[in-house]
Enzyme design. Structure first.
Site, PDB file in Angstrom:
ATOM      1  N   SER A 277      40.086  39.918  10.438  1.00 33.43           N
ATOM      2  CA  SER A 277      40.570  40.953  11.345  1.00 33.43           C
ATOM      3  C   SER A 277      41.837  40.461  12.033  1.00 33.43           C
ATOM      4  CB  SER A 277      39.485  41.260  12.383  1.00 33.43           C
ATOM      5  OG  SER A 277      40.062  41.750  13.572  1.00 33.43           O
ATOM      6  N   GLU A 290      33.964  48.097   0.550  1.00 27.29           N
ATOM      7  CA  GLU A 290      34.262  49.335   1.285  1.00 27.29           C
ATOM      8  C   GLU A 290      35.278  50.190   0.531  1.00 27.29           C
ATOM      9  OE1 GLU A 290      34.992  48.573   5.628  1.00 27.29           O
ATOM     10  OE2 GLU A 290      34.330  46.582   5.050  1.00 27.29           O
TER      11      GLU A 290
END
Ligand code: ARG
Length: 458
Positions: A277, A290
Site C-alpha cells: 500500500s 482481485e
C-alpha cells in the site's frame, strides 16, 4: 489507400466515416490466417482450372513474400487500409501486378473473414486449453502437498464439516477440466470451412470447397452458403466458455482473497504476486486475484455484446458483425492474461496448515459425526440430530467445544454415549470416514488425483 471497391463511387468516403468503418486496427492480428487461407484458395482455383497454374504460382509466391515481410517487420501494415483482407490483396497487386487481382475470384470478404476468424480462434482455443492444463498441474501439485491439511468446509460461509484442502482444490480442478472440454466442444463445432460461400449465395465457378477445407485442417465445409457467412455462433460459444472460465477463476480468487486475510490466514501468496500500500506499511494485498475477479465482468460483457449484436441481424452478412472481433479478441486476451498470472500465483502459494486446523476446531464441524455416532448406537437420526443440537447449545453457553466436553456431561444427555465418542468426533477420523466416492476421505482423494493425472496425460 485506394478502395478496392472504388469503381461504383464518384466521391471518396469522408475521413471520419472512413476511420469509423476501418477495422484493420483490430483484425490485423489475423494476417497469417488471411494469407494462409488465400494460398489455399489460389491452389484450389488452379486445381479446378479457374486460374492458370502460372498465375496461382505467382500469387502464392507473392503471398509468401508478404507473410515473410510482415513477420520480419520489413512490411508495415497500412493502418489506413479498410481491413486486413483489403490490405493483403492490395499489397499483393502492388507486388505482382494484375495477376494479384485474380485472387479474389470465387470468394468474398464475407466468407474470407469468417474463415480467418475460425482459423484464428482455433489456435487461441488450443492455447487456452494448454494454459488450463498448466493451471490444473499446479493446483494438483498443491492438492498433493495438502492431502493431510484439515480445514472447515463451508456452506453459507459458515463452518460446516471438516474437509482436506486437497479435496477443496480438487473441486476447482473438476471445474477446469470441464472448461477444457467446453472449449474442445466449441472448437469441434467451429472447425468447418465457410470459404466458398462467397458473398452469400455461393458461386458460379466450379470450385472445390472441400479441397480448401482439407488444406487448412478443417473437418469439412459448412453446409449452407447463407449460414456460412452469417454464422457467428462459434464466437458466442467460445465467449460463453470463456465466461465460465472467468467465473471459475473469480470464485477461486474470491476464496484466495479471503484465505489471505488475517481473519483466515489459510494461505500466503508469494511476494511477487502481491502488492503493498502507498500509505499503510503493513499491507500485502492480493491484487492479482482481485484483478482476475474484476476482469470477469468484461468477458461477460463481451459475450452479451456479441449476443446483442447478432440478435436483430437479417441474413446474411451485415457490417454490425465486424464488432464480433473486438469482443472475442478481448475475451481471449483477458482469459489468457488472467491464466498467465494465476498459474504462478497458485504455484508459489504457501498453505498454513495450522491455521486451517485451528479454524476446524472451533465451530462444531464434527456435530454431524456425533449425530452419526448416536445413529450407530441405535438412535434414529432425527433424535440424534436434536440431542447433538442441545449439546452444541450447552457448549456455546459454557464456552467449550464437543471435543473438550467431559464424559459425564455426555452421559447426562444420553447413556448411549461411551468413551469411543471422542474418537468418533476426532477431526481426522471425521475426514477419513467420508468414504463415499468423491468424498473427502483419503481413498477418494487419491482416486480423484489419479483420475486428474490420467486426464493430464490424455
Ligand atoms: N472487416 C469486415 C468484417 O470484419 C470484413 C467483411 C466485410 N464485408 C463486407 N461486405 N463489407 O466484418
Amino acid at each position: 489507400m485506394e478502395k478496392l471497391w472504388a469503381g461504383r463511387f464518384a466521391k471518396q468516403a469522408d475521413k471520419i466515416a472512413d476511420d469509423f468503418n476501418s477495422s484493420i486496427g483490430v483484425d490485423c492480428r489475423m494476417y497469417q490466417q488471411d494469407i494462409t487461407g488465400s494460398m489455399a484458395h489460389a491452389a484450389m482455383l488452379a486445381a479446378c482450372g479457374i486460374l492458370s497454374p502460372e498465375d496461382a504460382e505467382e500469387i502464392t509466391k507473392g503471398l509468401e513474400g508478404i507473410l515473410q515481410d510482415i513477420n520480419s517487420g520489413a512490411l508495415q501494415l497500412d493502418m489506413t487500409a479498410e481491413d486486413i483482407h483489403m490490405f493483403v490483396e492490395a499489397e499483393l497487386t502492388k507486388r505482382i501486378g494484375d495477376t494479384g487481382k485474380k485472387l479474389h475470384t470465387a470468394r468474398s470478404r464475407n466468407d474470407q473473414v469468417a474463415l480467418d476468424l475460425r482459423m484464428y480462434l482455433r489456435e487461441e482455443c488450443k492455447a487456452i486449453e494448454g494454459l488450463l492444463k498448466d493451471l490444473i498441474r499446479v493446483v494438483l501439485k498443491q492438492a498433493k502437498e495438502n492431502i493431510d491439511a484439515i480445514l472447515p468446509g463451508y456452506t453459507h460461509l459458515q463452518r460446516a464439516q471438516p474437509i482436506t484442502f486437497a479435496q477443496h482444490l480438487l473441486a476447482y480442478i473438476a471445474m477446469f477440466q470441464r472448461d477444457i472440454q467446453r472449449l474442445q466442444d466449441a472448437s469441434k463445432r467451429m472447425n468447418f470451412s465457410p470459404l466458398g460461400s462467397c458473398a452469400l449465395a455461393g458461386t458460379t465457378y466450379p470450385t472445390n470447397r472441400s479441397m480448401v477445407a482439407q488444406a487448412l485442417g478443417f473437418d469439412g465445409i459448412t453446409s449452407n452458403s447463407i449460414d456460412g457467412v452469417s454464422d457467428r455462433d462459434f464466437c458466442v460459444e467460445i465467449l460463453s466458455a470463456l465466461s465460465v472460465i472467468m467465473m471459475h477463476l473469480s470464485r477461486f480468487s474470491e476464496e484466495i482473497i479471503l484465505w489471505c486475510s488475517w481473519e483466515f490466514r489459510f494461505v500466503e501468496l508469494d511476494d511477487s504476486y502481491t502488492t503493498g500500500s502507498s500509505i499503510m506499511p503493513q499491507k500485502k494485498n492480493p491484487d492479482m486475484a482481485e484483478l482476475v475477479r474484476g476482469k470477469t465482468g468484461r468477458v461477460y460483457g463481451n459475450l452479451i455484446a456479441t449476443l446483442t449484436m447478432l440478435k436483430g441481424l437479417p441474413l446474411a452478412y451485415n457490417k454490425d458483425m465486424q464488432e464480433d472481433k473486438e469482443a472475442i479478441f478481448d475475451g481471449v486476451d483477458t482469459v489468457k492474461q488472467c491464466l498467465k498470472v494465476f498459474i504462478p500465483m497458485i504455484d508459489t502459494m504457501k498453505t498454513q496448515k495450522q491455521a486451517m486446523y485451528a479454524a476446524a476446531q472451533k465451530g462444531f464441524i464434527n456435530a454431524t459425526d456425533l449425530a452419526d455416532y448416536l445413529v450407530g448406537k441405535g438412535l434414529p437420526f432425527r433424535s440424534a440430530y436434536k440431542l447433538v443440537g442441545q449439546l452444541v447449545a450447552y457448549c456455546i453457553q459454557n464456552n467449550t467445544v464437543l471435543e473438550q466436553l467431559p464424559y459425564e456431561e455426555y452421559q447426562k444427555q444420553s447413556s448411549l454415549f461411551e468413551q469411543d465418542l471422542y474418537n468418533a468426533i476426532d477431526l481426522k477420523q471425521c475426514v477419513e470416514k467420508r468414504i463415499s466416492q468423491g468424498g473427502t476421505g483419503s481413498s477418494s482423494v487419491q482416486q480423484q488425483i489419479a483420475q486428474v493425472e490420467e486426464f493430464l496425460k490424455a
